[in-house]
Design an enzyme around this catalytic site. Structure first.
Site, PDB file in Angstrom:
ATOM      1  N   GLY A   1       0.811  -1.206   0.000  1.00 15.56           N
ATOM      2  CA  GLY A   1       0.000   0.000   0.000  1.00 15.56           C
ATOM      3  C   GLY A   1       0.844   1.256   0.000  1.00 15.56           C
ATOM      4  CB  CYS A   2      -0.009   4.711  -0.926  1.00 18.01           C
ATOM      5  SG  CYS A   2      -1.623   4.891  -0.129  1.00 18.01           S
ATOM      6  CE1 TYR A   3      -1.160   8.336   4.622  1.00 17.88           C
ATOM      7  CE2 TYR A   3      -3.093   6.943   4.331  1.00 17.88           C
ATOM      8  CZ  TYR A   3      -2.528   8.199   4.503  1.00 17.88           C
ATOM      9  OH  TYR A   3      -3.338   9.308   4.555  1.00 17.88           O
ATOM     10  CB  THR A   4       2.218  -0.002   3.884  1.00 18.72           C
ATOM     11  OG1 THR A   4       1.930  -0.172   2.514  1.00 18.72           O
ATOM     12  CG2 THR A   4       0.950  -0.169   4.668  1.00 18.72           C
ATOM     13  CB  THR A   5       5.276   2.068  -0.049  1.00 19.33           C
ATOM     14  OG1 THR A   5       4.655   0.918  -0.637  1.00 19.33           O
ATOM     15  CG2 THR A   5       6.576   2.367  -0.776  1.00 19.33           C
TER      16      THR A   5
END
Length: 343
Positions: free
Chosen positions: A146-150
């Protein structure tokens, strides 16, 4: 080689088309949309005119993917598993940009996403390229990070891997542009609601929390537990993630510096601004780069890492293409060696 895109009319799907137009090893096969079936993609996204004259089909016709060697799935969570299972049975490799294949433990997915997991024992690999590259090389299904996770995992992984921080002390404060909410109509992201505004949401309950914990537990060998607070800011794209962790006893600023350089000096898409650096989302806009800077606060004995990415590129479509390149043995930056848009 021939690839297809399921869910081509979302922001991530459109970003994929934009990136793959410049990929020298790819021929675009069927592209699908359940809401715009029969419509030309250039009529949905005029910026693609002159590059694509294809009409959108429905994903329900599974036979259309028979000639595709890989399929990108860009659907909301819960919708990739059904079509993914059918594609996997045909031996077609899958890169899923949603959440359906991100978790090794399906019960964690079901707990956080509130839908049953219907494609168990899929053997999917988590698609954060810099951490799971060796597994991605042989994968048949990749669950794109995911975006936040990356942004958050890349900021914290060197510290967790080298046991420089207490992985149960982590706080992540992240801010995203409104494209992260998708293209569907939503009052909360209307111009009048978001302009000149800033708001937190899903405090203590955002679905990217267990994804970050899974990856940090992997690299550290210890169970990670984090506080994650997302915010929505009035810009179209980009993520800035500020991550805090308590330093373990005896850890020096030089130890922190060394951990980042050891892990990322050879990574094409990671740009280290160093201790004292201040990443900014404008410097990664439209690119697949992640910029990292870190700071030591001796008064509180904390390290603070700042990470900047484009949520639609490194946080979605760009990373999906990066994973695709690894899966099929292409140079990792093929189609992705692009300088950020500036100003």
């Amino acid at each position: 080689m021939k690839i297809s895109i399921i869910g081509a009319t979302g922001y991530a799907g459109a970003e994929l088309l934009g990136i793959l137009a410049n990929h020298p090893e790819v021929e675009i096969g069927p592209i699908t949309s359940e809401s715009q079936t029969g419509t030309a993609i250039a009529d949905v996204y005029p910026h693609l005119r002159g590059f694509y004259d294809k009409k959108l089909s429905s994903m329900t016709d599974i036979s259309q993917f028979a000639d595709s060697q890989a399929v990108f799935i860009a659907l909301p969570h819960g919708h990739a598993m059904g079509i993914g299972k059918q594609l996997a049975e045909q031996g077609i490799k899958i890169i899923d940009l949603g959440a359906d294949y991100r978790f090794r433990d399906e019960s964690v997915y079901e707990q956080w996403y509130k839908v049953p997991h219907t494609h168990v024992k899929s053997g999917a690999v988590y698609g954060l390229t810099e951490l799971y590259r060796d597994q991605i090389k042989g994968a048949s299904i990749v669950g794109n990070a995911g975006c936040y996770t990356t942004a958050s995992i890349l900021a914290l992984a060197p510290l967790a891997k080298n046991h420089l921080i207490d992985v149960k002390s982590i706080v992540v404060d992240a801010k995203s542009g409104v494209s992260g909410a998708g293209r569907s109509l939503n009052l909360g992201v209307h111009f009048a609601e978001m302009f000149d505004n800033l708001k937190a949401y899903n405090i203590g309950g955002h679905r990217h929390t267990p994804e970050i914990e899974q990856a940090l537990s992997d690299v550290s060998g210890q169970e990670a537990l984090i506080n994650f607070t997302p915010h929505l800011i009035p810009m179209s794209r980009g993520i800035l993630s500020t991550c805090y962790g308590n330093l373990n006893e005896g850890v020096t600023a030089e130890d922190v510096d060394q951990a980042f350089h050891d892990m990322y000096d050879q990574e094409y898409f990671i740009r280290l601004l160093g201790r004292g650096g201040y990443p900014a989302v404008k410097n990664t806009r439209g690119s697949n780069f992640c910029d990292l800077g870190w700071h030591i606060d001796p008064r509180t004995n904390r390290v603070i890492v700042v990470s900047a990415i484009d949520n639609l590129v490194k946080g979605a479509a760009g990373q999906a293409v990066q994973n695709f390149n690894v899966m099929f043995g292409f140079a990792e930056n093929t189609g992705l060696a692009k300088i950020a848009l500036y100003p």
